[in-house]
Design a protein around this motif. Sequence first.
Motif, PDB file in Angstrom:
ATOM      1  N   HIS B 249       0.828  -1.221   0.000  1.00 25.09           N
ATOM      2  CA  HIS B 249       0.000   0.000   0.000  1.00 25.09           C
ATOM      3  C   HIS B 249       0.854   1.261   0.000  1.00 25.09           C
ATOM      4  O   HIS B 249       0.467   2.278  -0.560  1.00 25.09           O
ATOM      5  CB  HIS B 249      -0.962  -0.016   1.201  1.00 25.09           C
ATOM      6  N   ALA B 250       2.017   1.192   0.628  1.00 27.77           N
ATOM      7  CA  ALA B 250       2.897   2.365   0.657  1.00 27.77           C
ATOM      8  C   ALA B 250       3.664   2.524  -0.655  1.00 27.77           C
ATOM      9  O   ALA B 250       4.470   3.443  -0.799  1.00 27.77           O
ATOM     10  CB  ALA B 250       3.882   2.234   1.828  1.00 27.77           C
ATOM     11  N   GLY B 251       3.450   1.593  -1.578  1.00 24.59           N
ATOM     12  CA  GLY B 251       4.108   1.714  -2.886  1.00 24.59           C
ATOM     13  C   GLY B 251       5.550   1.262  -2.882  1.00 24.59           C
ATOM     14  O   GLY B 251       6.307   1.552  -3.812  1.00 24.59           O
ATOM     15  N   ARG B 252       5.948   0.544  -1.839  1.00 27.29           N
ATOM     16  CA  ARG B 252       7.348   0.104  -1.778  1.00 27.29           C
ATOM     17  C   ARG B 252       7.554  -1.259  -2.423  1.00 27.29           C
ATOM     18  O   ARG B 252       8.678  -1.704  -2.587  1.00 27.29           O
ATOM     19  CB  ARG B 252       7.831   0.076  -0.316  1.00 27.29           C
ATOM     20  N   MET B 253       6.463  -1.946  -2.744  1.00 24.18           N
ATOM     21  CA  MET B 253       6.566  -3.243  -3.435  1.00 24.18           C
ATOM     22  C   MET B 253       5.336  -3.407  -4.306  1.00 24.18           C
ATOM     23  O   MET B 253       4.264  -2.930  -3.959  1.00 24.18           O
ATOM     24  CB  MET B 253       6.619  -4.388  -2.420  1.00 24.18           C
ATOM     25  N   PRO B 254       5.499  -4.147  -5.443  1.00 28.62           N
ATOM     26  CA  PRO B 254       4.311  -4.439  -6.258  1.00 28.62           C
ATOM     27  C   PRO B 254       3.385  -5.402  -5.510  1.00 28.62           C
ATOM     28  O   PRO B 254       3.793  -6.056  -4.546  1.00 28.62           O
ATOM     29  CB  PRO B 254       4.903  -5.106  -7.503  1.00 28.62           C
ATOM     30  N   ALA B 255       2.149  -5.500  -5.969  1.00 32.25           N
ATOM     31  CA  ALA B 255       1.155  -6.349  -5.301  1.00 32.25           C
ATOM     32  C   ALA B 255       1.538  -7.820  -5.348  1.00 32.25           C
ATOM     33  O   ALA B 255       1.053  -8.624  -4.547  1.00 32.25           O
ATOM     34  CB  ALA B 255      -0.215  -6.138  -5.952  1.00 32.25           C
ATOM     35  N   THR B 256       2.408  -8.179  -6.278  1.00 32.07           N
ATOM     36  CA  THR B 256       2.887  -9.568  -6.332  1.00 32.07           C
ATOM     37  C   THR B 256       4.118  -9.750  -5.446  1.00 32.07           C
ATOM     38  O   THR B 256       4.738 -10.793  -5.460  1.00 32.07           O
ATOM     39  CB  THR B 256       3.254  -9.947  -7.772  1.00 32.07           C
ATOM     40  N   LEU B 257       4.448  -8.730  -4.688  1.00 32.71           N
ATOM     41  CA  LEU B 257       5.637  -8.718  -3.826  1.00 32.71           C
ATOM     42  C   LEU B 257       6.900  -8.950  -4.656  1.00 32.71           C
ATOM     43  O   LEU B 257       6.902  -8.808  -5.860  1.00 32.71           O
ATOM     44  CB  LEU B 257       5.538  -9.774  -2.715  1.00 32.71           C
ATOM     45  N   HIS B 258       7.988  -9.257  -3.944  1.00 28.50           N
ATOM     46  CA  HIS B 258       9.205  -9.727  -4.604  1.00 28.50           C
ATOM     47  C   HIS B 258       9.255 -11.236  -4.344  1.00 28.50           C
ATOM     48  O   HIS B 258       8.529 -11.747  -3.485  1.00 28.50           O
ATOM     49  CB  HIS B 258      10.429  -9.056  -3.971  1.00 28.50           C
ATOM     50  N   PRO B 259      10.116 -11.973  -5.042  1.00 25.80           N
ATOM     51  CA  PRO B 259      10.193 -13.418  -4.788  1.00 25.80           C
ATOM     52  C   PRO B 259      10.483 -13.697  -3.306  1.00 25.80           C
ATOM     53  O   PRO B 259      11.274 -12.998  -2.673  1.00 25.80           O
ATOM     54  CB  PRO B 259      11.355 -13.863  -5.678  1.00 25.80           C
ATOM     55  N   LEU B 260       9.841 -14.741  -2.804  1.00 24.40           N
ATOM     56  CA  LEU B 260       9.930 -15.072  -1.386  1.00 24.40           C
ATOM     57  C   LEU B 260      10.902 -16.217  -1.141  1.00 24.40           C
ATOM     58  O   LEU B 260      10.909 -17.203  -1.877  1.00 24.40           O
ATOM     59  CB  LEU B 260       8.562 -15.543  -0.881  1.00 24.40           C
ATOM     60  N   GLN B 261      11.656 -16.104  -0.063  1.00 29.11           N
ATOM     61  CA  GLN B 261      12.407 -17.249   0.457  1.00 29.11           C
ATOM     62  C   GLN B 261      11.883 -17.517   1.844  1.00 29.11           C
ATOM     63  O   GLN B 261      11.654 -16.595   2.630  1.00 29.11           O
ATOM     64  CB  GLN B 261      13.908 -16.945   0.527  1.00 29.11           C
ATOM     65  N   ALA B 262      11.672 -18.787   2.176  1.00 29.05           N
ATOM     66  CA  ALA B 262      11.252 -19.137   3.526  1.00 29.05           C
ATOM     67  C   ALA B 262      12.107 -20.291   4.013  1.00 29.05           C
ATOM     68  O   ALA B 262      12.255 -21.297   3.321  1.00 29.05           O
ATOM     69  CB  ALA B 262       9.778 -19.512   3.542  1.00 29.05           C
ATOM     70  N   GLY B 263      12.704 -20.124   5.166  1.00 29.15           N
ATOM     71  CA  GLY B 263      13.538 -21.169   5.757  1.00 29.15           C
ATOM     72  C   GLY B 263      12.691 -22.382   6.088  1.00 29.15           C
ATOM     73  O   GLY B 263      11.464 -22.359   6.030  1.00 29.15           O
ATOM     74  N   ILE B 264      13.393 -23.455   6.435  1.00 29.86           N
ATOM     75  CA  ILE B 264      12.706 -24.693   6.774  1.00 29.86           C
ATOM     76  C   ILE B 264      12.127 -24.557   8.182  1.00 29.86           C
ATOM     77  O   ILE B 264      12.625 -23.789   8.985  1.00 29.86           O
ATOM     78  CB  ILE B 264      13.710 -25.865   6.691  1.00 29.86           C
ATOM     79  N   GLY B 265      11.036 -25.269   8.443  1.00 28.50           N
ATOM     80  CA  GLY B 265      10.554 -25.340   9.814  1.00 28.50           C
ATOM     81  C   GLY B 265       9.126 -24.895   9.986  1.00 28.50           C
ATOM     82  O   GLY B 265       8.465 -24.409   9.059  1.00 28.50           O
ATOM     83  N   THR B 266       8.672 -25.055  11.185  1.00 30.49           N
ATOM     84  CA  THR B 266       7.274 -24.869  11.519  1.00 30.49           C
ATOM     85  C   THR B 266       6.827 -23.419  11.352  1.00 30.49           C
ATOM     86  O   THR B 266       5.755 -23.146  10.809  1.00 30.49           O
ATOM     87  CB  THR B 266       7.039 -25.333  12.970  1.00 30.49           C
ATOM     88  N   ILE B 267       7.650 -22.471  11.800  1.00 31.60           N
ATOM     89  CA  ILE B 267       7.218 -21.069  11.742  1.00 31.60           C
ATOM     90  C   ILE B 267       7.129 -20.594  10.297  1.00 31.60           C
ATOM     91  O   ILE B 267       6.132 -19.997   9.876  1.00 31.60           O
ATOM     92  CB  ILE B 267       8.145 -20.157  12.566  1.00 31.60           C
ATOM     93  N   ALA B 268       8.165 -20.899   9.518  1.00 32.11           N
ATOM     94  CA  ALA B 268       8.160 -20.468   8.120  1.00 32.11           C
ATOM     95  C   ALA B 268       6.957 -21.063   7.388  1.00 32.11           C
ATOM     96  O   ALA B 268       6.297 -20.400   6.577  1.00 32.11           O
ATOM     97  CB  ALA B 268       9.464 -20.868   7.442  1.00 32.11           C
ATOM     98  N   ASN B 269       6.692 -22.331   7.673  1.00 31.48           N
ATOM     99  CA  ASN B 269       5.540 -22.995   7.057  1.00 31.48           C
ATOM    100  C   ASN B 269       4.238 -22.272   7.418  1.00 31.48           C
ATOM    101  O   ASN B 269       3.380 -22.036   6.568  1.00 31.48           O
ATOM    102  CB  ASN B 269       5.498 -24.454   7.546  1.00 31.48           C
TER     103      ASN B 269
END
Lengths: 511, 511
Positions: B249-269
């Motif tokens: 909403h602040a215009g700092r990223m497109p609505a599709t975001l940037h590509p995501l990385q998520a570490g392994i584990g319960t929280i990231a999931n």
Amino acid sequence: MSLTRIRHRALHGKVMSAAQAAGFIRDGMTVGMSGFTRAGDCKAVPEALAARAAHDPLHITLITGASLGHDTDRLLAEAGVLARRLPFQVDRSLRRKINAGEVMFIDQHLSETVEQLRSHHLAPIDVAVIEAVAITETGGIVPTTSVGNSAQFAQQARQVIVEINLSMPEALEGLHDIYVPQDRPARQPVPLTSPAQRIGQPFIAVDPSRIAAIVFTDKPDSPSNVLPPDDETRAIAGHINRFLMDEVHAGRMPATLHPLQAGIGTIANAVLQGFEDSDLQGLTMYSEVLQDSAIALLDSGKLAFASAASMTLSEPVYRRVIENLDFYRSRLVLRPQEISNLPEIVRRFGIIALNTALEFDIYGNVNSTHVNGTHMMNGIGGSGDFARNAHLSIFVSKSVARDGDISSVVPMVPHVDHTEHDVDVLVTEMGLADLRGLAPRERALRVIEHCAHPDYRADLKDYFQRACRRAGGQTPHLLDEAYSWHTRYARTQTMRRAPARAREAEVVLAG
Amino acid sequence: MSLTRIRHRALHGKVMSAAQAAGFIRDGMTVGMSGFTRAGDCKAVPEALAARAAHDPLHITLITGASLGHDTDRLLAEAGVLARRLPFQVDRSLRRKINAGEVMFIDQHLSETVEQLRSHHLAPIDVAVIEAVAITETGGIVPTTSVGNSAQFAQQARQVIVEINLSMPEALEGLHDIYVPQDRPARQPVPLTSPAQRIGQPFIAVDPSRIAAIVFTDKPDSPSNVLPPDDETRAIAGHINRFLMDEVHAGRMPATLHPLQAGIGTIANAVLQGFEDSDLQGLTMYSEVLQDSAIALLDSGKLAFASAASMTLSEPVYRRVIENLDFYRSRLVLRPQEISNLPEIVRRFGIIALNTALEFDIYGNVNSTHVNGTHMMNGIGGSGDFARNAHLSIFVSKSVARDGDISSVVPMVPHVDHTEHDVDVLVTEMGLADLRGLAPRERALRVIEHCAHPDYRADLKDYFQRACRRAGGQTPHLLDEAYSWHTRYARTQTMRRAPARAREAEVVLAG
């Protein structure tokens, strides 16, 4: 006469005094200024700003490439102008205010500042102040002895002030290669595949309508203030030289090595000077700063090409470069620091990174910035950009400081700038510890044996052995005494334990 | 029948038992095995090796992509086979031996292991053991559910053992994109400009003459063992979701975001699962591991494409993927981990990096690896590859552990994996601290206020305020009590100070 330096004639009317130009900078603004390790900083506008603040207080966020010359940071800090400062500084007065919590200092990897501006993670630049040798026919800004963050500052700022420095020859034009990466996420690869390649333009392209003021100056850069090599720095240089030759002989690197990066300062300068006496030939540098030693290596032909974001030279060496620009033009390029320090390029080239540590610990964690874990010295600078992504990450330090009362090798550093993962080789005048492929317990023995001063070796070994016995683990530590060397120094002005004899003397005196 | 999986007919004669194949591995060797976070690990040869070690002791250096399934690390550790292990592990038995100093564990950024092999900083791979679904007509190896470091292992090893896993369908062929960078210093840019792009081949090219043995197996991967979201992980996911929407909403990223990385584990999931309830659309992942949540996001259409080095799935989700490979083939790619985690790409894409912290301190330094500063948990994994170069580097943790006796927010972390420079946002179930553009003193207040558990907030604030008063500096600390929370926990099994009432009770009892 000097108007010939403004080749875009429509801008002739923008010439004004520094005091007038400084008027564009108002309270609360974010200001981006040229300048990287004392080179290519703007000289007149900051001085005028400090003078004005005496009767018209204002507070700004000041962002630069790296450190400034001409006591600019002192003047601005003492005038109370700096509310926020990034990403690097080396000034004593400013440092005092930072450590008193009066100036908010953001210590950053030097490649990341403009990335954060571009991503709007930092407030946008209101006014950019950029030193130049000329303005081109299209309004392009030709930088002087550094590029630093100037390109992005000028392209992003609402208003640009250009300081044309008449003491810098127009022949500097052509030395710079200004390449600005696209916004993310749709960015292309940075196409650089060798230090000598040019991928950009020789000037900073800006819309001339945003150039709000032009100021003429004639002050040269503050000359570099590195000390000549001494016995210790010569010994460090010798260890590194032998190590690199061994790498070549073992077939792990070509005889021309990989491109070299060397941090700013006396030790890095001495290490490069040491190459003069080596058999190395056809070297290249891909660094953030070029010091006297790099120019000497170009002169002797050892160095085939040097790329950096700035040149920070002593007065005589600066003269030599300026008077022989035709020679250096084909051997030197100055780039934006987001390119000179870009992780993409550092990894691609497989750079040999030489940086200075304030202290390091037995496991190879490095403190580059915080005295006693709390007080900022200068900042991390580009060391992290290079060390993390290098082919070889080498950190150097003298083994002791303050006449031996401080050991630069400690049980645990009280501030970590570079983790053990990012440190391949540690060097002091005592020797070189090659830590590649070693686990922490193995690293500890090698660091103590090869790098620590003999006065501290037994105590470090004792700490390590007790930590292995009492705590164990991948990285054995005794948390209740990990910082005892630092707290002892704070208490007694030495990291040495009171020797038995001295203790007896104390007892006698006390009796 | 299964010989149809070996399309290079000259290799049919290389089929043998796992015990025979394990015979190629001899004492003192360096062995590279496939496997990344329990996916695509070789199953039969390590088991045979452990069995053999019972009567024929041997010690090897074992290098993998990341962690293995099937208790392989336990079997090998208990059989005394592992002298040296890198770059990651998650096994309890192995961990015990590492922390006892019996196995030398080298904890590395996951993108760097093969770089170090290529540079000969590590001993060369003698034997590679690679799980495959098939061998192509030209002898190319088609990996299974992970690529990890397999390409470089296979290309560098003197001898290659292939484990063809008949439980994995041949239809996995085509899912992989194997690109191997050139040796340095003459390396070209890695030409990847979007997560979905393919730049390599669908198999690992090797000289068939170096394939020394082929073993058939039929064991599936060990299923992933992440826990379902709980109230805390759901709260963390909520904070991150709201934050990312605010960025859009602040215009700092497109609505599709940037590509995501998520570490392994319960929280990231859990965080990724949380995206299901958001308004986000057309997301992409450029990560090292895909967990169940990524597949669910592909199914729901929230996620347009996912790139990783492995997929570590629960049994039912694995089934779904295998039975619908035609759907996933155009939405998934598996790459070598030096590409999935390459700093060049992470920086170029401007990745949003989500990683889990063991604990973090008030200034935003993160410990990802060492319990109480000494004992290795799993390893740094790829978190450093991503966090350092990300557009947004987010670390998450529950605010407390062990029923509240451990605060995950501490005065100073006793081991630093990620420095304050590499941490933009910290999140616990209590809230989210946005640290961008802040100096350490400002970060401290925000971290305490937004992330710490209320039970520890006052004590953290008290530490910070006394550190400001007594020590001062850019990063105020009291070195003599920075680790008092950790030593108190070691002594009393809680980081809480004895409450006044409890202390009184102790006095009464003592009286």
